[in-house]
Design an enzyme around this catalytic site. Structure first.
Site, PDB file in Angstrom:
ATOM      1  CE  LYS A 252      -5.213  29.023  30.681  1.00  0.00           C
ATOM      2  NZ  LYS A 252      -6.378  28.229  31.682  1.00  0.00           N
TER       3      LYS A 252
ATOM      4  CB  THR B 112      -8.603  28.193  28.342  1.00  0.00           C
ATOM      5  OG1 THR B 112      -9.074  26.922  29.777  1.00  0.00           O
ATOM      6  CG2 THR B 112     -10.011  28.277  28.231  1.00  0.00           C
TER       7      THR B 112
ATOM      8  CG  HIS C  32     -19.113  29.330  29.372  1.00  0.00           C
ATOM      9  ND1 HIS C  32     -17.162  30.143  28.567  1.00  0.00           N
ATOM     10  CD2 HIS C  32     -19.338  30.497  29.612  1.00  0.00           C
ATOM     11  CE1 HIS C  32     -17.204  30.814  28.997  1.00  0.00           C
ATOM     12  NE2 HIS C  32     -18.675  31.721  29.514  1.00  0.00           N
TER      13      HIS C  32
ATOM     14  NE  ARG D 252     -14.148  19.883  38.787  1.00  0.00           N
ATOM     15  CZ  ARG D 252     -15.275  20.150  39.184  1.00  0.00           C
ATOM     16  NH1 ARG D 252     -15.291  21.161  39.775  1.00  0.00           N
ATOM     17  NH2 ARG D 252     -16.508  19.876  39.707  1.00  0.00           N
TER      18      ARG D 252
HETATM   19  C1  26V Z   1     -22.396  23.947  35.770  1.00  0.00           C
HETATM   20  C2  26V Z   1     -23.064  24.686  36.523  1.00  0.00           C
HETATM   21  C3  26V Z   1     -24.066  23.897  36.989  1.00  0.00           C
HETATM   22  C4  26V Z   1     -24.995  24.094  38.290  1.00  0.00           C
HETATM   23  C5  26V Z   1     -23.797  23.942  39.744  1.00  0.00           C
HETATM   24  C6  26V Z   1     -22.121  25.025  39.126  1.00  0.00           C
HETATM   25  C7  26V Z   1     -22.188  25.061  38.033  1.00  0.00           C
HETATM   26  C8  26V Z   1     -20.933  25.376  37.314  1.00  0.00           C
HETATM   27  C9  26V Z   1     -20.237  25.347  35.928  1.00  0.00           C
HETATM   28  C10 26V Z   1     -21.209  24.900  35.122  1.00  0.00           C
HETATM   29  C11 26V Z   1     -20.864  25.443  33.372  1.00  0.00           C
HETATM   30  C12 26V Z   1     -19.597  25.108  33.306  1.00  0.00           C
HETATM   31  C13 26V Z   1     -19.681  25.259  32.482  1.00  0.00           C
HETATM   32  C14 26V Z   1     -17.580  25.271  31.957  1.00  0.00           C
HETATM   33  O1  26V Z   1     -16.876  25.650  32.113  1.00  0.00           O
HETATM   34  N1  26V Z   1     -17.540  25.026  30.513  1.00  0.00           N
HETATM   35  C15 26V Z   1     -16.309  25.511  29.906  1.00  0.00           C
HETATM   36  O2  26V Z   1     -15.934  26.914  29.247  1.00  0.00           O
HETATM   37  C16 26V Z   1     -14.791  27.009  29.613  1.00  0.00           C
HETATM   38  C17 26V Z   1     -14.746  28.373  29.117  1.00  0.00           C
HETATM   39  O3  26V Z   1     -15.314  28.902  28.225  1.00  0.00           O
HETATM   40  C18 26V Z   1     -14.404  26.000  27.699  1.00  0.00           C
HETATM   41  O4  26V Z   1     -12.999  26.080  27.371  1.00  0.00           O
HETATM   42  C19 26V Z   1     -14.741  24.554  27.776  1.00  0.00           C
HETATM   43  O5  26V Z   1     -14.202  23.905  26.790  1.00  0.00           O
HETATM   44  C20 26V Z   1     -16.127  24.319  29.254  1.00  0.00           C
HETATM   45  O6  26V Z   1     -16.577  22.739  29.225  1.00  0.00           O
END
Ligand code: 26V
Length: 844
Positions: A691, A687, A388, A580
């Protein structure tokens, strides 16, 4: 006030309550869940009286919510049981979706909508003097995720149920979800979130489903049953994972799947010896150490603190989920685990559950006595992995030392996987030493760390990106070396969203219009919305869409007034950036353009300005100082702009607190403009962009993530694209062109904005407050804010021009809604089912 020559009252009268309309359409389906209102009313009263110990005369709204939820839940139970029975009977292959985050949003309206019960429930509650809409607000919005990744998991769960894909979602039942965001003087503060404090009517605790999870200790060589030596892990610490199940109701309620979240419990509730000695803290120490594992969701910080706890969380839920799915396999398909990959498709939602690859190898070999090669064949056929993000700071690695300490047996297994993987690369793929170092599961450059993305990749048969561009960049950058030694595994699965939540329920008025014009077919087959484009120039349709939008804007204006005490004009353009807060998402670019617009208005107060409301919402990670400063800047700019009589209220800036799924549901249908302005190459998909476009907002965006595919679908004339491409950004970074001073010198507007920011125009009490932001723009503009500024302002001016011609605006808006059908998560799930999981889906 009038619109297109029609008095506003008449325009507004065109809007009717549309929930019921959609549902009447649903009731015409094969499965007709028509229920006597009286029966529902009786059941609600019974729940209130006998389950809650309440009294209808004194019940509070919360009690009515719980009574209504329990009533709905009862109706789900039979279907849930029969869904499980069907799976057992057909011995069907199942999908196991492992995700550290599930951002489900509130469930009552989803369950009612998907069961076709909204109307009856509304009537039943009305008989009891209770308003359903108010009841909805009583439900906690579970914040068990950070953002896009968690919400995607929730959309996928809903689509899998809708398409009758037998699926379990596996995750962690965090007692405290993502922090609650509050502002003081424009500064973000984080408060603990407490979604379970009043209980959760949707979940079922399953104390019978409990698994032992070990940590630490040592691995010893001991003789096995056959006398041969085998490695046995003796954990120093053992705790239990207990299941809590929530039903996932698909559209029309045919298939009910399960979201199974794990909660940590200590093996022993307390140490009696210590307690009796009077040391009450020591008596509870084990329990606290165990139970903290499912206490709180990580807010995506880049800090080192708590890394060990994070690893323990990941292993905890990966291990519990695998033990559970192996138990199910043995129950349903017999003790022979060699057929596991024929019956289970295990999807890793990012690397958070990636340790599952080593854990399944351990369970199959150490616990179930399978040969290594057979176990590896099964493991790599069962797993697949979704990436992701390509941001380096989000690619997880764990120090070998910590792994050895917490999970000594897994570290050995990872070495063994790595040895065979490197051997394959060298022998079969002719890999050079440099390539071997790049594909190794161990990063030797940064103090020996396990690369979890590599582990997930090597252990999976398919690896997918979440948009066409993102997948291409995976192949070209982060996963290029692995793609060379394991070619053909990377595939694209562009994200989608569930239209039931993000169109039908969030925007019933628009949905009613669609059904009225195109028929019920659009509910099950969103591609049928394409027909709407034939009416893109229909002025009556324009009026009706305008009226729908206006109602939602008035509601949002009310919410803004309540929360912020700021009056915004629903006739103004609602320009929305909700996500975010991150430098790459470039809220700063939006704020700089807002300042430029403000300055232009002050320079020419009598100009023919398009009235705008800039609406922001989103959380910054608690330790992400630069992002927090951007939030503060938005607040400071709002204070100045909103109170300057020179702009005559033509520009307003608002920042709504505590963005979550429920707030998104209120903002999305009220948006005119959708800001999707990330630095090209950095947003994996997005996403929210889907929406907003689906609901008819016009996108202003870069050629990034799924924006590119949105442009392909809605047509280049119906989206406003600006800025550097991903290739151009990469070329500039390669050439070290991150100094913003040249861009600023070349743009008088930008120079004036930065001058104002840097000299304290928006922070007179602390003129150097924004120095860190200004310095980044001047000397280290890696997010290309200054490079894209002029193009962005020109794109915003284009939006103003279109706004001045409502017929052109609504034509574009219609083309967006009409052509967004492809972005349904039903389409995405069908692709996963066919290309990755090998499971059938039902036609809708
Ligand atoms: C990383 C970490 C690192 C440690 C602590 C908790 C934590 C939580 C999440 C993440 C990675 C987040 C990646 C993410 O949310 N990516 C998003 O995913 C969406 C669904 O595929 C996408 O639409 C977004 O562009 C992308 O930023």
């Amino acid at each position: 006030m009038e619109y297109l020559g029609i008095p506003m009252e008449r325009v507004l009268a065109m809007v009717t309550d549309a929930d019921s309309f959609v549902e009447r359409a649903q009731d015409g389906s094969a499965h007709s869940p028509y229920v006597e209102v009286g029966e529902l009313r009786q059941q609600i009263l019974a729940k209130l009286t006998y389950e809650l110990g309440g009294d209808p005369n004194w019940a509070r709204k919360r009690d009515w919510f719980v009574a209504a939820a329990l009533t709905v839940r009862d109706r789900v139970m039979d279907q849930w049981r029969s869904s499980k029975a069907r799976i057992a009977e057909h011995k069907a292959k199942q999908v196991y979706y492992l995700s550290a985050e599930f951002l489900t949003g509130r469930l009552l309206s989803e369950a009612l909508g998907n069961l076709g019960l909204t109307d009856s429930m509304r009537a039943a509650l009305a008989d009891l003097g209770v308003d359903l809409e108010q009841i909805y607000g009583q439900e906690a919005d579970p914040a068990l995720g950070n953002g896009g990744l968690g919400r995607l998991a929730a959309c996928f769960m809903e689509s899998m149920a809708t398409l009758s894909v037998p699926a379990f979602g596996y995750g962690i039942r965090y007692e405290n979800g993502l922090f609650k965001q509050v502002f003081e003087d424009g500064r973000q503060f984080e408060l603990p979130e407490d979604w379970l404090s009043q209980g959760n009517p949707w979940e079922f605790k399953r104390p019978d489903l409990s698994y032992e999870i070990g940590f630490g200790g040592e691995v010893r060589s001991e003789p096995g049953a056959d006398g041969q030596p085998r490695l046995v892990w003796h954990p120093a610490e053992t705790l239990h994972a207990i299941a809590y199940d929530t039903p996932v109701v698909g559209w029309r309620g045919e298939q009910i799947n399960t979201l199974r979240l794990w909660s940590a419990r200590a093996a022993e509730p307390l140490r009696l010896a210590e307690f009796n000695r009077g040391d009450h803290f020591a008596a509870h120490a084990d329990r606290i150490r165990a139970e903290v594992i499912s206490r709180v969701l990580y807010p995506g910080d880049e800090t080192d603190a708590g890394r060990e706890l994070r690893l323990r969380q990941e292993y905890f839920f990966a291990s519990a989920s695998l033990q559970d799915l192996l138990r199910r396999h043995r129950l349903l398909h017999g003790k022979d685990l060699s057929t596991l990959a024929d019956k289970a498709a295990i999807q890793l939602n990012d690397t958070h559950p990636a340790i599952a690859v080593a854990e399944l190898m351990r369970l199959l070999t150490d616990v179930h006595g399978m040969e290594w090669q057979e176990a590896w064949r099964i493991t790599s056929s069962a797993f697949s992995y979704t990436n992701h993000t390509l941001l380096p700071e989000a690619l997880e690695t764990w120090s070998v030392a910590m792994m050895e300490q917490q999970l000594p047996r897994h570290m050995q297994i990872i070495y063994q996987i790595n040895a065979q993987h490197l051997e394959h690369a060298r022998r079969d793929m002719d890999a050079s030493d440099a390539l071997l170092a790049d594909v190794s599961l161990i990063d030797e450059q940064h103090g020996r760390r396990v690369r979890m993305g590599h582990l997930a990749f090597v252990g999976s048969h398919k690896i997918n990106g979440v948009s066409a561009l993102h997948t291409e960049l995976m192949r070209k950058t982060v996963f290029a070396p692995l793609d060379r030694v394991c070619p053909g595994r990377i595939v694209n699965k562009t994200n989608g969203i569930t239209f039931r939540r993000w169109l039908h329920r969030a925007n019933p008025g628009l949905t009613r219009l669609l059904v009225e014009m195109l028929g019920e077919v659009v509910l099950g087959n969103p591609e049928a919305m394409q027909e709407l484009a034939a009416h893109a120039d229909d002025s009556v349709l324009h009026e009706r869409l305008f009226a729908q939008r206006r109602v939602r804007k008035q509601a949002l204006a009310g919410l803004i007034a309540d929360q912020l005490g700021v009056a915004v004009d629903p006739a103004a353009m609602f320009d929305v950036q909700i996500k975010r807060v991150h430098e790459y998402k470039r809220q700063l670019l939006n704020i700089l353009q807002t300042i430029a617009l403000y300055q232009a208005m002050r320079d020419n107060p009598l100009g023919n300005w398009v009235p705008r409301v800039k609406i922001f919402a989103g959380k910054a990670a608690a330790s992400y100082q630069q992002a927090k400063l951007i939030i503060r800047l938005a607040h400071d700019v709002a204070k100045v702009v909103n109170n300057d009589p020179a702009v005559r209220g033509l520009l307003k800036v608002v920042y709504l607190a505590n963005y979550n799924v429920s707030l998104a549901e209120a903002i999305v249908p009220a948006a005119d403009v959708s800001e999707q302005i990330s630095t090209a190459g950095m947003e994996a998909s997005g996403t929210g962009n889907m929406k907003l476009a689906l609901n008819g907002a016009l996108t202003i965006g870069t050629l990034d993530g799924a924006n590119i595919e949105i442009r392909e679908h809605v047509g280049a004339d119906n989206i406003v694209i600006f800025g550097l491409t991903a290739d151009e950004v990469a070329a500039r970074k390669r050439a070290g062109l991150v100094d913003g001073r040249g861009n600023i010198a070349a743009s008088p507007a930008l120079a004036q904005v930065i001058e104002a920011m840097g000299s304290g125009v928006f922070s007179p009490d602390q003129p150097d407050r924004y120095r860190p932001l200004v310095d980044a723009l001047l000397y280290h503009d890696v997010f290309m804010v200054t490079a894209d500024f002029d193009a962005y302002c020109a794109a915003q001016a284009r939006l103003d021009q279109i706004w001045a011609k409502p017929a052109a605006w609504w034509r574009m808006s219609i083309c967006n809604t009409a052509r967004m059908g492809w972005f349904s998560s039903d389409r995405t799930i069908r692709e996963y089912a066919e290309d990755i999981w090998g499971v059938p889906t039902r036609p809708l």
